[in-house]
Design a protein around this motif. Structure first.
Motif, PDB file in Angstrom:
ATOM      1  N   PHE A  64      17.002  47.809  71.856  1.00 56.10           N
ATOM      2  CA  PHE A  64      17.862  46.646  71.826  1.00 56.10           C
ATOM      3  C   PHE A  64      18.045  46.054  70.448  1.00 56.10           C
ATOM      4  O   PHE A  64      19.026  45.843  69.941  1.00 56.10           O
ATOM      5  N   ALA A  65      16.922  46.145  69.480  1.00 58.30           N
ATOM      6  CA  ALA A  65      17.056  45.518  68.280  1.00 58.30           C
ATOM      7  C   ALA A  65      17.734  46.543  67.416  1.00 58.30           C
ATOM      8  O   ALA A  65      18.475  45.932  66.620  1.00 58.30           O
ATOM      9  N   SER A  66      17.621  47.678  67.473  1.00 58.80           N
ATOM     10  CA  SER A  66      18.440  48.645  66.579  1.00 58.80           C
ATOM     11  C   SER A  66      19.989  48.692  66.951  1.00 58.80           C
ATOM     12  O   SER A  66      20.880  48.562  65.844  1.00 58.80           O
ATOM     13  N   GLN A  67      20.331  48.447  68.054  1.00 62.80           N
ATOM     14  CA  GLN A  67      21.808  47.988  68.435  1.00 62.80           C
ATOM     15  C   GLN A  67      22.005  46.748  67.853  1.00 62.80           C
ATOM     16  O   GLN A  67      23.310  46.687  67.858  1.00 62.80           O
ATOM     17  N   SER A  68      21.459  45.798  67.945  1.00 70.85           N
ATOM     18  CA  SER A  68      21.844  44.435  67.750  1.00 70.85           C
ATOM     19  C   SER A  68      21.853  44.441  66.152  1.00 70.85           C
ATOM     20  O   SER A  68      22.814  43.877  65.576  1.00 70.85           O
ATOM     21  N   ALA A  69      20.834  45.287  65.329  1.00 75.20           N
ATOM     22  CA  ALA A  69      21.179  45.425  64.070  1.00 75.20           C
ATOM     23  C   ALA A  69      22.405  45.929  63.352  1.00 75.20           C
ATOM     24  O   ALA A  69      23.133  45.715  62.313  1.00 75.20           O
ATOM     25  N   ALA A  70      22.946  47.158  64.653  1.00 74.05           N
ATOM     26  CA  ALA A  70      24.070  47.772  63.942  1.00 74.05           C
ATOM     27  C   ALA A  70      25.248  47.052  64.349  1.00 74.05           C
ATOM     28  O   ALA A  70      26.169  46.818  63.483  1.00 74.05           O
ATOM     29  N   ILE A  71      25.221  46.046  65.251  1.00 74.28           N
ATOM     30  CA  ILE A  71      26.170  44.728  65.164  1.00 74.28           C
ATOM     31  C   ILE A  71      26.398  43.896  63.882  1.00 74.28           C
ATOM     32  O   ILE A  71      27.413  43.852  63.310  1.00 74.28           O
ATOM     33  N   MET A  72      25.231  43.518  63.593  1.00 74.24           N
ATOM     34  CA  MET A  72      25.243  42.605  62.142  1.00 74.24           C
ATOM     35  C   MET A  72      25.797  43.540  61.188  1.00 74.24           C
ATOM     36  O   MET A  72      26.176  42.842  60.333  1.00 74.24           O
ATOM     37  N   LEU A 125      18.627  51.597  85.616  1.00 73.30           N
ATOM     38  CA  LEU A 125      19.677  52.766  85.613  1.00 73.30           C
ATOM     39  C   LEU A 125      21.050  52.208  84.959  1.00 73.30           C
ATOM     40  O   LEU A 125      21.394  53.268  84.064  1.00 73.30           O
ATOM     41  N   ALA A 126      21.568  51.270  85.370  1.00 75.05           N
ATOM     42  CA  ALA A 126      22.520  50.759  84.514  1.00 75.05           C
ATOM     43  C   ALA A 126      22.664  50.392  83.310  1.00 75.05           C
ATOM     44  O   ALA A 126      23.409  50.796  82.288  1.00 75.05           O
ATOM     45  N   GLY A 127      21.320  50.035  82.811  1.00 77.23           N
ATOM     46  CA  GLY A 127      20.904  49.725  81.342  1.00 77.23           C
ATOM     47  C   GLY A 127      20.932  51.046  80.692  1.00 77.23           C
ATOM     48  O   GLY A 127      21.540  51.387  79.558  1.00 77.23           O
ATOM     49  N   MET A 128      20.275  51.983  81.298  1.00 78.96           N
ATOM     50  CA  MET A 128      20.295  53.425  80.816  1.00 78.96           C
ATOM     51  C   MET A 128      21.636  53.889  80.378  1.00 78.96           C
ATOM     52  O   MET A 128      21.869  54.472  79.349  1.00 78.96           O
ATOM     53  N   TYR A 129      22.399  53.886  81.500  1.00 83.50           N
ATOM     54  CA  TYR A 129      23.965  54.327  81.121  1.00 83.50           C
ATOM     55  C   TYR A 129      24.694  53.440  79.940  1.00 83.50           C
ATOM     56  O   TYR A 129      25.461  54.167  79.315  1.00 83.50           O
ATOM     57  N   LEU A 130      24.322  52.186  79.911  1.00 85.31           N
ATOM     58  CA  LEU A 130      25.190  51.492  79.108  1.00 85.31           C
ATOM     59  C   LEU A 130      24.654  51.799  77.694  1.00 85.31           C
ATOM     60  O   LEU A 130      25.435  51.816  76.765  1.00 85.31           O
ATOM     61  N   LEU A 170      23.368  45.321  75.637  1.00 82.00           N
ATOM     62  CA  LEU A 170      23.113  44.922  77.150  1.00 82.00           C
ATOM     63  C   LEU A 170      22.237  45.771  77.912  1.00 82.00           C
ATOM     64  O   LEU A 170      21.429  45.474  78.560  1.00 82.00           O
ATOM     65  N   GLY A 171      22.577  47.159  77.978  1.00 84.20           N
ATOM     66  CA  GLY A 171      21.639  47.947  78.345  1.00 84.20           C
ATOM     67  C   GLY A 171      20.095  47.866  77.885  1.00 84.20           C
ATOM     68  O   GLY A 171      19.159  47.949  78.827  1.00 84.20           O
ATOM     69  N   GLY A 172      19.824  47.794  76.540  1.00 84.30           N
ATOM     70  CA  GLY A 172      18.609  47.571  76.170  1.00 84.30           C
ATOM     71  C   GLY A 172      17.948  46.453  76.629  1.00 84.30           C
ATOM     72  O   GLY A 172      16.801  46.361  77.009  1.00 84.30           O
ATOM     73  N   VAL A 173      18.593  45.209  76.958  1.00 82.39           N
ATOM     74  CA  VAL A 173      18.175  44.024  77.632  1.00 82.39           C
ATOM     75  C   VAL A 173      17.868  44.413  78.880  1.00 82.39           C
ATOM     76  O   VAL A 173      16.916  43.853  79.574  1.00 82.39           O
ATOM     77  N   LEU A 174      18.625  44.950  79.625  1.00 83.44           N
ATOM     78  CA  LEU A 174      18.486  45.125  81.020  1.00 83.44           C
ATOM     79  C   LEU A 174      17.226  45.997  81.153  1.00 83.44           C
ATOM     80  O   LEU A 174      16.248  45.557  82.089  1.00 83.44           O
ATOM     81  N   MET A 175      17.058  47.042  80.405  1.00 89.52           N
ATOM     82  CA  MET A 175      15.958  47.938  80.537  1.00 89.52           C
ATOM     83  C   MET A 175      14.539  47.234  80.137  1.00 89.52           C
ATOM     84  O   MET A 175      13.390  47.444  80.618  1.00 89.52           O
ATOM     85  N   SER A 176      14.887  46.394  78.997  1.00 94.49           N
ATOM     86  CA  SER A 176      13.480  45.585  78.525  1.00 94.49           C
ATOM     87  C   SER A 176      12.893  44.546  79.524  1.00 94.49           C
ATOM     88  O   SER A 176      11.887  44.218  79.607  1.00 94.49           O
ATOM     89  N   PHE A 177      14.009  43.704  79.980  1.00 94.70           N
ATOM     90  CA  PHE A 177      13.698  42.564  80.529  1.00 94.70           C
ATOM     91  C   PHE A 177      13.857  42.195  82.121  1.00 94.70           C
ATOM     92  O   PHE A 177      13.395  41.385  82.547  1.00 94.70           O
ATOM     93  N   LEU A 178      14.344  43.369  82.729  1.00 93.27           N
ATOM     94  CA  LEU A 178      14.291  43.366  84.130  1.00 93.27           C
ATOM     95  C   LEU A 178      13.031  43.643  84.881  1.00 93.27           C
ATOM     96  O   LEU A 178      12.476  44.507  84.375  1.00 93.27           O
TER      97      LEU A 178
END
Length: 176
Positions: A122-130, A54-59, A37-45
């Motif tokens: 964002f992609a690396s964290q998504s890969a970790a979930i998978m 800032l919230a994305g960075m903390y997440l 979610l943090g990666g998404v916020l930082m990438s697409f906001l």
């Protein structure tokens, strides 16, 4: 300091709850979701949304305890001294390579938004979930296979001290 507070809080929460049976994979997933979610916020906001960035960075800092969980998961699921040492060395090497490559995704030419680097997070964290979900399914499948083909190896005295690998020891059960 707020990033460190997020690391400490997520580590304490995960440490408290991970002691329950069969849930390391779940806690890795739970810790990766806010990071995604943090990666998404930082990438697409939009750049004007500073609070969202800032919230994305903390997440993203919630990912830190998953490293500890990964090491403990490997310890629980790899038997045999040499095999376990190699597994730990590979994880450590992977973390080191990631520590080298990660910052390189934030190039000066991409300033000030650094979209490729943020998407990499964002992609690396998504890969970790998978990977956590796939390993959970694989370990469950291996355990059910071992249950079906149980061999009379259980009668060997002190089998855990014979340095059998997880594949050789038919009484070994994977933890998730």
């Amino acid at each position: 300091m707020p990033g460190g507070a997020v690391v400490i809080a997520s580590t304490l929460v995960a440490g408290y709850f991970v002691g329950r049976p069969a849930n390391r994979w779940l806690w890795i997933l739970i810790l990766c979701v806010p990071a995604v979610l943090g990666g998404v916020l930082m990438s697409f906001l939009p750049e004007t949304n500073k609070k969202g960035h800032l919230a994305g960075m903390y997440l993203i800092y919630t990912i830190a305890p998953s490293v500890i969980l990964t090491f403990s998961w490997v310890t629980a699921n790899v038997a045999g001294h040499t095999k376990r040492a190699v597994a730990h060395a590979l994880i450590t090497a992977s973390l080191s390579v990631g520590g080298i490559i990660g910052p390189q995704t934030f190039q000066a030419k991409d300033a000030p938004q650094y979209i490729p680097g943020k998407i990499t997070v964002f992609a690396s964290q998504s890969a970790a979930i998978m990977v956590a979900v796939i390993l959970r399914l694989y370990y469950g499948w291996q355990n059910s296979r071992k249950e079906k083909t149980a061999i009379a190896q259980e009668t060997i005295k002190d089998i855990e001290w014979l340095n059998f690998t997880d594949k050789e020891n038919h009484t070994f059960r994977y933890q998730y």
